[in-house]
Design an enzyme around this catalytic site. Structure first.
Site, PDB file in Angstrom:
ATOM      1  N   ASN A   1      -3.499  -5.512   6.399  1.00 20.02           N
ATOM      2  CA  ASN A   1      -3.641  -4.016   6.334  1.00 20.02           C
ATOM      3  C   ASN A   1      -5.029  -3.695   6.718  1.00 20.02           C
ATOM      4  O   ASN A   1      -6.010  -4.859   6.559  1.00 20.02           O
ATOM      5  CB  ASN A   1      -3.464  -3.611   4.895  1.00 20.02           C
ATOM      6  CG  ASN A   1      -2.057  -3.667   4.348  1.00 20.02           C
ATOM      7  OD1 ASN A   1      -1.100  -3.990   5.164  1.00 20.02           O
ATOM      8  ND2 ASN A   1      -1.694  -4.034   3.045  1.00 20.02           N
ATOM      9  N   ILE A   2      -5.327  -2.612   6.981  1.00 18.15           N
ATOM     10  CA  ILE A   2      -6.463  -2.299   7.495  1.00 18.15           C
ATOM     11  C   ILE A   2      -7.046  -0.967   6.616  1.00 18.15           C
ATOM     12  O   ILE A   2      -8.283  -0.341   6.918  1.00 18.15           O
ATOM     13  CB  ILE A   2      -6.854  -1.726   9.110  1.00 18.15           C
ATOM     14  CG1 ILE A   2      -5.685  -0.423   9.157  1.00 18.15           C
ATOM     15  CG2 ILE A   2      -6.337  -2.952  10.043  1.00 18.15           C
ATOM     16  CD1 ILE A   2      -5.742   0.007  10.494  1.00 18.15           C
ATOM     17  N   ASP A   3      -6.580  -1.087   5.499  1.00 18.17           N
ATOM     18  CA  ASP A   3      -6.823   0.233   4.516  1.00 18.17           C
ATOM     19  C   ASP A   3      -8.094  -0.219   3.571  1.00 18.17           C
ATOM     20  O   ASP A   3      -8.391   0.710   3.076  1.00 18.17           O
ATOM     21  CB  ASP A   3      -5.797   0.512   3.853  1.00 18.17           C
ATOM     22  CG  ASP A   3      -5.007  -0.594   3.152  1.00 18.17           C
ATOM     23  OD1 ASP A   3      -5.609  -1.272   2.622  1.00 18.17           O
ATOM     24  OD2 ASP A   3      -3.706  -0.370   3.088  1.00 18.17           O
TER      25      ASP A   3
ATOM     26  N   CYS B   1     -19.281  -2.753  26.359  1.00 14.67           N
ATOM     27  CA  CYS B   1     -20.630  -3.613  26.330  1.00 14.67           C
ATOM     28  C   CYS B   1     -20.502  -4.504  25.156  1.00 14.67           C
ATOM     29  O   CYS B   1     -21.555  -5.154  24.866  1.00 14.67           O
ATOM     30  CB  CYS B   1     -21.815  -2.630  26.463  1.00 14.67           C
ATOM     31  SG  CYS B   1     -22.101  -1.739  24.973  1.00 14.67           S
TER      32      CYS B   1
ATOM     33  N   HIS C   1      -5.888  -8.714  10.713  1.00 12.09           N
ATOM     34  CA  HIS C   1      -5.785  -7.460  11.881  1.00 12.09           C
ATOM     35  C   HIS C   1      -7.261  -6.615  11.867  1.00 12.09           C
ATOM     36  O   HIS C   1      -7.202  -5.683  12.311  1.00 12.09           O
ATOM     37  CB  HIS C   1      -4.511  -6.563  11.825  1.00 12.09           C
ATOM     38  CG  HIS C   1      -3.660  -7.621  11.911  1.00 12.09           C
ATOM     39  ND1 HIS C   1      -2.123  -7.231  11.360  1.00 12.09           N
ATOM     40  CD2 HIS C   1      -3.307  -8.748  12.443  1.00 12.09           C
ATOM     41  CE1 HIS C   1      -1.177  -8.008  11.591  1.00 12.09           C
ATOM     42  NE2 HIS C   1      -1.811  -9.083  12.238  1.00 12.09           N
TER      43      HIS C   1
ATOM     44  N   SER D   1       0.664  -1.363  -0.048  1.00  8.33           N
ATOM     45  CA  SER D   1      -0.100   0.143  -0.151  1.00  8.33           C
ATOM     46  C   SER D   1       0.731   1.272   0.196  1.00  8.33           C
ATOM     47  O   SER D   1       0.303   2.300  -0.083  1.00  8.33           O
ATOM     48  CB  SER D   1      -0.853  -0.096   1.085  1.00  8.33           C
ATOM     49  OG  SER D   1      -1.818  -1.180   1.125  1.00  8.33           O
TER      50      SER D   1
ATOM     51  N   CYS E   1     -20.291   5.166  22.851  1.00  8.67           N
ATOM     52  CA  CYS E   1     -21.308   4.183  22.896  1.00  8.67           C
ATOM     53  C   CYS E   1     -22.727   4.915  23.319  1.00  8.67           C
ATOM     54  O   CYS E   1     -22.595   5.406  24.504  1.00  8.67           O
ATOM     55  CB  CYS E   1     -21.072   3.229  23.550  1.00  8.67           C
ATOM     56  SG  CYS E   1     -22.398   1.754  23.700  1.00  8.67           S
TER      57      CYS E   1
ATOM     58  N   ASN F   1       9.499  -8.348  -1.996  1.00  9.88           N
ATOM     59  CA  ASN F   1       9.742  -7.233  -0.805  1.00  9.88           C
ATOM     60  C   ASN F   1      10.912  -6.667  -1.019  1.00  9.88           C
ATOM     61  O   ASN F   1      11.880  -6.908  -1.635  1.00  9.88           O
ATOM     62  CB  ASN F   1      10.075  -8.453   0.391  1.00  9.88           C
ATOM     63  CG  ASN F   1       9.504  -7.723   1.556  1.00  9.88           C
ATOM     64  OD1 ASN F   1       8.334  -7.129   1.649  1.00  9.88           O
ATOM     65  ND2 ASN F   1      10.149  -7.751   2.644  1.00  9.88           N
TER      66      ASN F   1
ATOM     67  N   THR G   1       5.839  -7.572   3.570  1.00 10.00           N
ATOM     68  CA  THR G   1       5.503  -7.701   4.733  1.00 10.00           C
ATOM     69  C   THR G   1       6.849  -7.896   5.489  1.00 10.00           C
ATOM     70  O   THR G   1       7.672  -8.572   4.681  1.00 10.00           O
ATOM     71  CB  THR G   1       4.552  -8.700   5.308  1.00 10.00           C
ATOM     72  OG1 THR G   1       4.413  -9.343   6.523  1.00 10.00           O
ATOM     73  CG2 THR G   1       4.926 -10.284   4.166  1.00 10.00           C
TER      74      THR G   1
ATOM     75  N   PRO H   1       1.936   5.089   4.193  1.00 10.69           N
ATOM     76  CA  PRO H   1       3.318   4.614   4.716  1.00 10.69           C
ATOM     77  C   PRO H   1       3.275   3.343   5.512  1.00 10.69           C
ATOM     78  O   PRO H   1       2.069   2.996   5.982  1.00 10.69           O
ATOM     79  CB  PRO H   1       3.620   5.762   5.691  1.00 10.69           C
ATOM     80  CG  PRO H   1       2.471   6.444   6.333  1.00 10.69           C
ATOM     81  CD  PRO H   1       1.379   6.481   5.187  1.00 10.69           C
ATOM     82  N   ASP H   2       4.295   2.508   5.495  1.00  9.79           N
ATOM     83  CA  ASP H   2       4.371   1.451   6.280  1.00  9.79           C
ATOM     84  C   ASP H   2       4.435   1.623   7.512  1.00  9.79           C
ATOM     85  O   ASP H   2       4.599   2.845   8.084  1.00  9.79           O
ATOM     86  CB  ASP H   2       5.277   0.430   5.575  1.00  9.79           C
ATOM     87  CG  ASP H   2       6.706   0.865   5.799  1.00  9.79           C
ATOM     88  OD1 ASP H   2       6.868   1.876   6.453  1.00  9.79           O
ATOM     89  OD2 ASP H   2       7.571  -0.029   5.021  1.00  9.79           O
ATOM     90  N   PHE H   3       4.571   0.510   8.442  1.00  8.07           N
ATOM     91  CA  PHE H   3       5.057   0.813   9.977  1.00  8.07           C
ATOM     92  C   PHE H   3       6.241   1.116  10.357  1.00  8.07           C
ATOM     93  O   PHE H   3       6.483   1.762  11.087  1.00  8.07           O
ATOM     94  CB  PHE H   3       4.173  -0.177  10.557  1.00  8.07           C
ATOM     95  CG  PHE H   3       2.815  -0.419  10.422  1.00  8.07           C
ATOM     96  CD1 PHE H   3       2.007   0.465  11.583  1.00  8.07           C
ATOM     97  CD2 PHE H   3       2.023  -1.008   9.619  1.00  8.07           C
ATOM     98  CE1 PHE H   3       0.658   0.337  11.713  1.00  8.07           C
ATOM     99  CE2 PHE H   3       0.501  -0.990   9.531  1.00  8.07           C
ATOM    100  CZ  PHE H   3      -0.196  -0.447  10.768  1.00  8.07           C
ATOM    101  N   ARG H   4       7.264   0.411   9.781  1.00 10.52           N
ATOM    102  CA  ARG H   4       8.562   0.278  10.375  1.00 10.52           C
ATOM    103  C   ARG H   4       9.680   0.706   9.625  1.00 10.52           C
ATOM    104  O   ARG H   4      10.836   0.768  10.132  1.00 10.52           O
ATOM    105  CB  ARG H   4       8.925  -1.422  10.630  1.00 10.52           C
ATOM    106  CG  ARG H   4       8.221  -1.747  11.536  1.00 10.52           C
ATOM    107  CD  ARG H   4       8.052  -3.407  11.915  1.00 10.52           C
ATOM    108  NE  ARG H   4       7.388  -3.750  12.970  1.00 10.52           N
ATOM    109  CZ  ARG H   4       5.981  -4.172  12.835  1.00 10.52           C
ATOM    110  NH1 ARG H   4       5.656  -4.176  11.385  1.00 10.52           N
ATOM    111  NH2 ARG H   4       5.349  -4.738  13.798  1.00 10.52           N
TER     112      ARG H   4
END
Length: 450
Positions: free
Chosen positions: A179-181, A209, A198, A99, A230, A295, A271, A105-108
């Site tokens: 990814n969560i995108d 709750c 994830h 992505s 909530c 990669n 990854t 951006p990536d994480f690391r």
């Protein structure tokens, strides 16, 4: 004839100076050795000698399984394998690297990764933004980050469209993503072919709750720089993104246990392969299928340094048990495939990187960590049966030097898939998907702005 191989690491003082092992030793680098022989029986005698010396060793997959399953261990070999019709149930494992070219951006990556950029939030440690304990204390940093990551603001990359192309060709079994995108689905992949390991922004719930909450309300709060609350109990509302300390989705566990054994080709892209149980999935596919890594750096290989010795009891695991352990990690999946509750059980290990509790759903692994798949260093005597089990344990790692089934393509994911598409004769199909996707994205953006 394929030369049998045995790898081991030891200090100079423990290196064999006589006997069967000494005859085949070639120094690769300091404290790392490889034994080679045209006679497979030499491996057995050398392994026995090393066991007596209490020297850890490993047998590469190629030594156990014979000639390479590919015509060549490169993209050309992968392309020929696909074109031959042998790959009809391809599994993709994707990380943040696919992505990056979309602007996320990536994480690391030092300096440019999300964890580096999060310093402006004055976090106690970078990963705290995804820690459920910290979220309870201060949800604001996550909501600020969510504004940058929220689906809809970024266009899928060529890597995403290549996965869609695999689906269009009838070759994709499953795309597992860290990814969560949501870019896989934005590229046109059906939801049933995408498994977010994830979580995602598809839903939201109260962390107190557990009541499902309106994702529209969460989105509004995110872009208004507020925090969603909530309506039922007043607790904090969080998108269904998995945090450290939370269970992974039950659907992820079900699908990895069901789909990975059916794979006939594994493609891993973008990854670092350091977060478990996702990283361990590379060892859950059949031993005889090719595995391609696209990669920016080499990852997923067995550390060369001396490993901490494991209890002898762990050496008794069968080959199938080792593979199952690599796939299932330390978590238990939901017992029902029909369960509507996508909250799976929590991995029972602690992350050294974040100092989380023992209920963390993520496990970081590095060159100094030990796992069941590393149960190849024991004080117990090594037998032929042990060697078979250890070969299965080695499948939990990628071995690009064995020349058997693992292929490494270093570079950006987009460039790698573009080259592979060209070798497959699919370049026009890929370009058409990208161009159509760009048009659809611009139309959606205009509708949103209107």
């Amino acid at each position: 004839m394929l030369r049998s191989q045995l790898r081991f690491t030891c200090s100079d003082a423990r290196a064999p100076t006589s006997g069967p092992a000494e005859r085949f030793v070639k120094v690769l680098q300091v404290q790392e050795f490889i034994l080679e022989s045209d006679d497979a029986s030499d491996i057995t005698s050398c392994t026995d000698q090393l066991a007596q010396l209490k020297v850890p060793c490993s047998i590469p997959t190629a030594a156990m399984d014979g000639p390479s399953v590919l015509s060549s261990c490169d993209l050309q070999g992968i392309a020929q394998y696909i074109l031959s019709g042998k790959a009809r149930s391809i599994v993709v494992m994707a990380g943040a690297g696919i992505s990056v070219s979309s602007g996320i951006p990536d994480f690391r990556s030092p300096g440019t990764g999300l964890y580096s950029q999060l310093q402006r939030f004055n976090l106690p440690w970078p990963e705290a933004v995804f820690d459920i304990r910290f979220f309870r204390h201060n949800p604001k940093p996550f909501y600020l980050l969510a504004k940058e990551l929220f689906p809809g603001g970024y266009m899928p990359t060529p890597a995403h469209y290549f996965i869609k192309l695999l689906y269009d060709k009838g070759l994709l079994l499953t795309a597992f993503t860290q990814n969560i995108d949501g870019l896989e689905q934005l590229a046109g992949l059906p939801a049933d072919r995408v498994v977010p390991a994830h979580g995602s922004f598809d839903g939201a719930r109260c962390i107190e709750c557990s009541r499902a909450c309106s994702m529209y309300a969460v989105q509004q709060a995110v872009f208004d720089n507020e925090v969603a609350i909530c309506n039922s109990c007043g607790g904090l509302v969080k998108p269904d993104v998995v945090f450290f300390g939370e269970p992974l989705p039950a659907r992820f566990h079900r699908r990895r246990l069901a789909d990975l054994p059916q794979a006939d080709l594994l493609i891993v892209m973008g990854t670092s392969l350091v977060v478990q149980p996702f990283a361990g999935m590379i060892g859950a596919v059949p031993d005889s299928i090719p595995r391609l890594l696209i990669n920016m750096s080499r990852v997923g290989e067995q550390p060369c340094q001396h490993r901490q010795q494991q209890p002898a009891a762990k050496q008794q695991h069968s080959a199938s048990a080792v593979r199952q352990k690599a796939c299932a990690s330390s978590s238990q999946s939901s017992s029902s495939d029909d369960s509507e509750d996508d909250r799976g059980s929590v991995c029972g290990a602690e992350s050294d990187a974040t100092g989380l509790t023992a209920s963390s759903s993520f496990i970081y692994t590095d060159s100094g960590s030990s796992s069941d798949a590393d149960a190849i260093t024991s004080d117990s005597a090594v037998t032929t049966a042990d060697a078979a089990a250890k070969s299965a344990a080695m499948s939990a790692y990628l071995d690009f030097d064995a020349g058997y089934r693992d292929v490494l393509h270093l570079g950006e994911c987009d460039a790698g898939v573009t080259q592979l598409a060209a070798l497959l004769g699919w370049q026009d199909d890929l370009h058409e998907l990208i161009n159509q996707g760009a048009q659809d994205f611009e139309e959606s953006r205009r509708d949103w702005e209107a």
